[in-house]
Design a protein around this motif. Sequence first.
Motif, PDB file in Angstrom:
ATOM      1  N   TYR A   4     -40.930 -31.279  -0.851  1.00 19.60           N
ATOM      2  CA  TYR A   4     -41.744 -32.453  -0.578  1.00 19.60           C
ATOM      3  C   TYR A   4     -41.981 -33.212  -1.871  1.00 19.60           C
ATOM      4  CZ  TYR A   4     -42.573 -29.997   3.779  1.00 19.60           C
ATOM      5  OH  TYR A   4     -42.400 -29.349   4.965  1.00 19.60           O
ATOM      6  N   TYR A   6     -44.203 -35.979  -4.091  1.00 23.28           N
ATOM      7  CA  TYR A   6     -45.574 -36.455  -4.246  1.00 23.28           C
ATOM      8  C   TYR A   6     -45.640 -37.421  -5.421  1.00 23.28           C
ATOM      9  CZ  TYR A   6     -46.703 -32.377  -1.391  1.00 23.28           C
ATOM     10  OH  TYR A   6     -46.743 -31.455  -0.390  1.00 23.28           O
ATOM     11  N   SER A  24     -47.245 -28.155   4.311  1.00 13.28           N
ATOM     12  CA  SER A  24     -46.824 -29.504   3.920  1.00 13.28           C
ATOM     13  C   SER A  24     -47.989 -30.472   3.775  1.00 13.28           C
ATOM     14  CB  SER A  24     -45.813 -30.064   4.917  1.00 13.28           C
ATOM     15  OG  SER A  24     -46.424 -30.280   6.172  1.00 13.28           O
ATOM     16  N   LYS A  39     -48.595 -37.603  -0.705  1.00 11.95           N
ATOM     17  CA  LYS A  39     -47.253 -37.170  -0.317  1.00 11.95           C
ATOM     18  C   LYS A  39     -46.431 -38.402   0.015  1.00 11.95           C
ATOM     19  CE  LYS A  39     -46.232 -34.946   3.595  1.00 11.95           C
ATOM     20  NZ  LYS A  39     -46.065 -33.894   4.579  1.00 11.95           N
TER      21      LYS A  39
END
Length: 71
Positions: A4, A6, A24, A39
């Motif tokens: 993920y 960010y 997540s 995110k």
Amino acid sequence: MPTYAYRCRECTESFELTRPMSESGDPAVCPGGHRDTVKLLTTVALTGKAAGSGAPSAPSGGGCCGGGCCG
């Protein structure tokens, strides 16, 4: 495990974390130690060949759904 992306709102640096999907939505701390992060929406690019195929498949027919809806 998925990765993920960010961005830190404080230092504006982008970073990635590899974590389970179940985590997540958990808060992420940037490498600089800041907690004000968001995110990022990322896209997945799939490349390569399908299993047992010589080339990636392309849609056949015409129109928006393969020609079935076009007169």
